[in-house]
Design an enzyme around this catalytic site. Structure first.
Site, PDB file in Angstrom:
ATOM      1  N   ALA A   1     -18.983  27.078  13.403  1.00 53.65           N
ATOM      2  CA  ALA A   1     -18.204  28.059  14.175  1.00 53.65           C
ATOM      3  C   ALA A   1     -17.351  28.807  13.145  1.00 53.65           C
ATOM      4  CB  ALA A   1     -17.335  27.365  15.222  1.00 53.65           C
ATOM      5  N   THR A   2     -17.875  29.944  12.714  1.00 56.40           N
ATOM      6  CA  THR A   2     -17.218  30.660  11.610  1.00 56.40           C
ATOM      7  C   THR A   2     -15.821  31.147  11.973  1.00 56.40           C
ATOM      8  OG1 THR A   2     -18.347  32.672  12.342  1.00 56.40           O
ATOM      9  CG2 THR A   2     -19.392  31.394  10.590  1.00 56.40           C
ATOM     10  N   CYS A   3     -15.588  31.384  13.276  1.00 52.28           N
ATOM     11  CA  CYS A   3     -14.257  31.838  13.645  1.00 52.28           C
ATOM     12  C   CYS A   3     -13.217  30.742  13.430  1.00 52.28           C
ATOM     13  CB  CYS A   3     -14.230  32.308  15.097  1.00 52.28           C
ATOM     14  SG  CYS A   3     -14.796  31.044  16.266  1.00 52.28           S
ATOM     15  N   MET A   4     -13.672  29.451  13.424  1.00 51.23           N
ATOM     16  CA  MET A   4     -12.764  28.319  13.210  1.00 51.23           C
ATOM     17  C   MET A   4     -12.959  27.699  11.827  1.00 51.23           C
ATOM     18  SD  MET A   4     -11.114  28.170  16.040  1.00 51.23           S
ATOM     19  CE  MET A   4     -10.334  26.564  15.915  1.00 51.23           C
TER      20      MET A   4
END
Length: 1035
Positions: free
Chosen positions: A1001-1004
């Site tokens: 999860a690149t956003c996290m």
């Protein structure tokens, strides 16, 4: 009476019945009345005395007029009203002719002027036929009748000049005529004065002294100004005018030995009255030759230097406002100084010192002349512009700028430094008094000149035709090593005694040396070690760094009371004031250190830490710089290289964070949400994002990708998809196949000069790409786009020069170096100031200068040609693309932020370090969840596998988990949110769980890692996942 024991004075009582206060009041009134009466009597006496004197004067004048009338009538009866009865014998000592003429002559009486004219005509005829003018006036015994003869000839010379002056408006057409027009009244009068002031005559000293006491130079000034009004453009004459002969004879006599002439008031001197005439030498060209070559310039310049600064205050102001006397004086002195200061005529530096003293004071009074960059070697892409604080005639200004040429500066500086250059000085010797005086004079003069005239007119001559740089550097180095800076005197006597001794020399040395570095090529600087050795350059860096730190940090921000008082005393020395020199020094030292850092980045010759100040590494300094309006923020603004790169990056990151906090939270997510097709990423992004306002660009932008099948990819953009979007669009936009950018031989990108031939909207694309790069930097996203240094300099609004050319066009650079060092006659190469552009088969010839097709390249202008070529390729051709890119970039990144970094550092901000990824740093800043912990066997196995990856796969892994293939510039400590590894399986693991691929999860910045059994399995699964390039469908 006996003493009663009471020491107090007993009160007296007036038995008359009146109080003492009333009696005192009456006495005061009486005294005032008497004083008033006395003053009235004095006024009446004074008025009566004035009336008596006026009556006496009136009666005396009337008596004189009557006597003159009687003598005039007697003269007319004896010699005729037009001297019909006179002959040459009338000039003898026993004749009444001259006695009567000199008594009754009045310059505004036409009859008297006619009589004088005939007398002068008679005198000139005698001289022409006989030649012996001494016997004409004195007979055979001059010694016995000397006083009578001297009195007559000096008065005769004076009334001749007076006659012209009083009638100059009627005679203005004749004033500047040459002597061949011998029948004109003005010429007759002037030629008479020429005959009477012949240097071989015994009375010449008496005549000149008499004329000067009667302000003869003021009379001559009036004549010249009147004659000039009628001669807008002087005609070339084969011979000098009669007025020139008179001026030459009188001016040449003063100061000769033996000479008994008394001193004249500076207000009525030759310098004040004649040298302040606008364009004097244009109207009196022969006098210019005499003034320059016969030592007159040396004498009068010394005379002016001895009475400065009072001399400037007594200059006349009778000319037009656009011709101020000090400016005219300076222009005339500079024009004549070239010959006067030549090697042949200047035997010592005394004349040069006097000239410097006078010129410095006059330059102080001039308004600052601001010139455009087009006048400089590197700026033909800027519109010409001139601004003046005061109204100054453009021709007068051009005269001053043209006269201050490289030849003059060469003679001046070399004359002042001649004794220093020939002296045997070791590095341990301190400067002698003669050296200090010469250095002080040169530095004061050049500092004021730099602050007054356009630098482009001066720098090349100073850098290459004088020994200024090596001499100043030798002086600076010895003073620094001996820790002994002298106190300058004379021209800088008004400066406080505690003024820093290095201030003025560095203020002059730095801009000249900086100009040399603009012209020097790489071979000269690194291999031949010119203009300074690399060892000396390292010493110079230390000196400049210490000086700059003192100016910005050590010296208090606010002047003490003693400094304030000294400032008021030096109000007439605005350009030579301490504050002016400090401000100038800050700028020029910062510019030079920045340029030396560029040379060091190009090929290191000194440790990078040599440019950093130890004090700027502290946490206190960084916190002050972040606050703003502090000394630390001033250093960051003007001399950022003093601060280590990591500290500046921290400050930059805090500025970005503060800006994001101001702009981010109130933006609605749905407001800036876009659908982007992966196979049309650039076109879709340009069509949608280029319409965003600056406010929207600063806010969050959310992207949804559409794959090649027209289906939206899975995943919610919490920041990671946008990171992936930024990396992909930059790869597409900056691809050379798209035609907006080209690459150098080193595969570095720069704008394509012919982009307009490929894309109709190419400038809009450049604006969009600038805002895109600014957005990436604003959000802290690193993108793998290597830019050429000469293009990155445009983000700092800097010009590129010859040493930047090898990156763009190595072949052209070699050709220009060949031309620069060509030993033959350059004009034989048949080169002209033109360049041929060839873009996509279309050839177009452009002039480097107006009229360049007709201007041949010669040995004198080859340096200018080389730099115009370099400027055209590095600046001019890219100007439109660069300016639009910069406008887009500055929508998000403020100019003040990016100016903290040099071009190499900006590349690091854009792309991060090219070194391998620091896995240990990532591990020390990682978090764990779902049952994982730092000592878990799966985690230890994971880190071993990641370490074994190549740099390419490590970058792919980083992009897989964070959306960007490069980590934060200062390390993973600054990764937000922190990198986290989460267990992606239940407590009881099945074979199906172990068969799953890792997801993210690149956003996290989150890696979901199954608990693989061995390293081989983990390596296989990781490499497949990070290499799948499946977009966000995989996660």
């Amino acid at each position: 009476m006996f003493f009663t024991g009471d020491a107090s004075t007993r009160k007296r009582v007036d038995l008359g019945g009146r109080s003492s206060k009333e009696r005192d009041r009456q006495m005061l009134l009486e005294q005032t009345r008497l004083e008033r009466k006395r003053r009235l009597g004095l006024r009446q006496q004074t008025n009566a005395a004035i009336k008596i004197q006026l009556q006496k004067c009136f009666r005396g004048r009337k008596a004189v007029e009557i006597a003159r009338l009687e003598v005039r009538e007697q003269f007319s009866f004896t010699f005729g009203n037009r001297c019909q009865k006179a002959d040459w014998r009338c000039f003898g000592p026993d004749s009444e002719f001259l006695r009567q003429l000199l008594f009754f002559f009045t310059a505004n009486n036409n009859g008297d002027v006619t009589i004088l004219l005939e007398a002068c005509h008679l005198l000139l005829q005698y001289v022409q036929h006989n030649g012996n003018i001494l016997s004409l006036f004195a007979g055979l015994e001059y010694s016995s009748k000397r006083f009578l003869v001297d009195h007559r000839v000096k008065k005769l010379a004076y009334i001749c000049l007076q006659a012209i002056y009083q009638n100059r408006n009627h005679l203005k057409n004749q004033i500047l005529m040459p002597s061949k027009y011998s029948t004109m009244p003005t010429i007759i009068f002037l030629e008479t004065v020429v005959c009477l002031t012949n240097p071989e005559l015994p009375w010449v000293c008496k005549i000149v002294d008499y004329l000067m006491q009667r302000k003869v130079f003021s009379l001559l000034r009036g004549m010249v100004l009147t004659g000039v009004q009628n001669v807008k453009t002087p005609e070339s004459c084969e011979s000098a005018s009669s007025l020139e002969h008179v001026i030459i004879l009188i001016a040449s006599h003063v100061g000769q030995h033996p000479c008994c002439c008394s001193n004249v008031d500076p207000q009525w001197s030759f310098s004040s009255q004649l040298l302040t005439i606008p364009f004097l030498w244009h109207h009196l060209p022969y006098f210019k030759e005499v003034f320059s070559s016969r030592g007159l310039g040396k004498y009068y310049i010394h005379q002016m230097a001895s009475c400065l600064p009072n001399h400037v205050r007594v200059l006349p102001n009778d000319a037009a406002l656009e011709y101020p006397a000090h400016a005219c004086l300076l222009g005339n002195l500079l024009e004549a100084a070239g010959v006067a200061l030549s090697e042949r005529n200047c035997a010592s530096n005394t004349q040069a010192l006097d000239f410097v003293a006078v010129s410095t004071f006059l330059l102080e009074a001039l308004p600052t002349v601001k010139s455009s960059a087009r006048d400089q070697p590197g700026g033909n892409d800027v519109i010409m512009e001139e601004e003046f604080k005061e109204t100054l005639n453009i021709d007068l200004e051009r005269q001053i700028c043209s006269a201050m040429d490289s030849c003059l500066l060469q003679h001046l500086v070399n004359a002042l430094f001649r004794d220093i250059l020939h002296a045997d000085i070791s590095d341990r010797d301190g400067p002698s008094s003669e050296e200090v005086e010469a250095i002080s004079a040169v530095c004061a003069f050049l500092h004021v000149t730099f602050n007054t005239l356009p630098l482009a007119l001066l720098m090349t001559g100073l850098a290459y035709r004088t020994e200024l740089v090596p001499t100043l550097w030798n002086f600076i180095k010895r003073c620094h090593e001996n820790n002994n800076w002298p106190i300058f005197s004379k021209l800088t006597a008004h400066l406080p005694g505690d003024t820093l001794g290095w201030l003025l020399p560095l203020a002059v040395f730095c801009p000249v040396y900086k100009h040399m570095l603009m012209i020097v090529d790489n071979e000269e600087f690194y291999e031949q070690e010119k203009p300074l050795s690399l060892k000396d350059t390292r010493s110079l860096i230390v000196i400049l760094k210490q000086a700059l730190w003192q100016l910005f940090w050590t010296i208090p921000m606010h002047a003490s009371s003693s400094q304030k008082s000294s400032t008021s005393l030096s109000s007439s020395h605005k350009k030579l004031s301490v504050e002016s020199i400090k401000n100038r020094s800050k700028d020029v030292i910062s510019e030079l250190l920045s340029q030396l850092q560029d040379w060091n980045n190009r090929r290191p010759f000194a440790p990078g830490s040599d440019f950093h100040s130890q004090e700027a590494m502290s946490e206190t300094f960084v916190s002050q710089a972040i606050l703003g309006n502090t000394r630390a923020s001033e250093i960051l603004k003007h001399a950022p290289f003093l601060v280590p790169f990591t500290s500046r990056v921290r400050i930059f990151a805090s500025q970005l964070e503060a800006s994001r906090e101001r702009n981010g939270p109130h933006h609605a997510l749905s407001r800036n949400r876009f659908k982007i097709r992966r196979n049309r990423i650039l076109e879709d992004a340009f069509n949608q994002l280029s319409m965003l306002s600056e406010e929207d660009l600063r806010g969050p932008i959310r992207v949804t990708f559409v794959n090649e099948f027209g289906v939206e990819e899975a995943g919610i953009d919490g920041g990671g998809i946008f990171k992936d979007f930024m990396e992909n669009i930059t790869q597409a936009a900056f691809d050379v196949q798209y035609g907006l950018f080209k690459e150098t031989a080193d595969h570095l990108l720069y704008p394509n000069p012919g982009s307009g031939l490929i894309h109709e909207q190419h400038l809009q694309f450049f604006h969009f790409l600038g805002s895109l790069l600014g957005k990436a930097m604003y959000e802290g996203i690193l993108v793998d786009v290597p830019f050429a240094t000469f293009f990155l300099s445009k983000l700092k609004r800097k010009h590129n020069y010859l040493h930047d050319l090898p990156s763009l066009d190595p072949e052209l650079y070699r050709h220009l170096l060949f031309l620069k060092h060509y030993e033959g006659d350059v004009s034989e190469l048949e080169l002209y100031f033109v360049i041929v552009n060839n873009e996509y088969g279309e050839q177009r010839e452009e002039e480097l200068l107006p009229g360049g097709k007709e201007k041949r390249v010669t040995s004198d202008n080859v340096i200018q040609f080389i730099h115009l070529i370099s400027n055209h390729r590095l600046n001019y051709q890219l100007r439109h693309q660069s300016s639009h890119f910069l406008r887009g970039f500055e929508q998000l990144i403020q100019k003040e932020w990016i100016e903290m970094f040099n071009e190499h550092e900006i590349q690091l901000l854009v792309s991060g370090s090219l070194e391998c990824m620091d896995v240990d740093d990532l591990r020390s800043n990682a978090h764990y969840s779902g049952g994982y912990h730092p000592d878990h066997h799966v985690i230890e196995m994971f880190w071993e596998v990641l370490k074994s990856f190549s740099l390419e796969y490590q970058k792919k892994f980083l992009k897989f988990v964070t959306g960007c293939s490069r980590g934060p510039l200062l390390g993973f400590k600054y990764l937000e949110p922190k990198f986290c590894i989460q267990r992606a399986a239940p407590l009881i693991v099945s074979e199906e769980d172990l068969d799953r691929l890792p997801t993210s999860a690149t956003c996290m910045n989150l890696l979901k890692l199954p608990p693989y059994k061995n390293e081989e399995q983990m390596r296989t699964k990781l490499m497949y996942a990070i290499s799948a390039d499946a977009g966000f469908d995989l996660s």
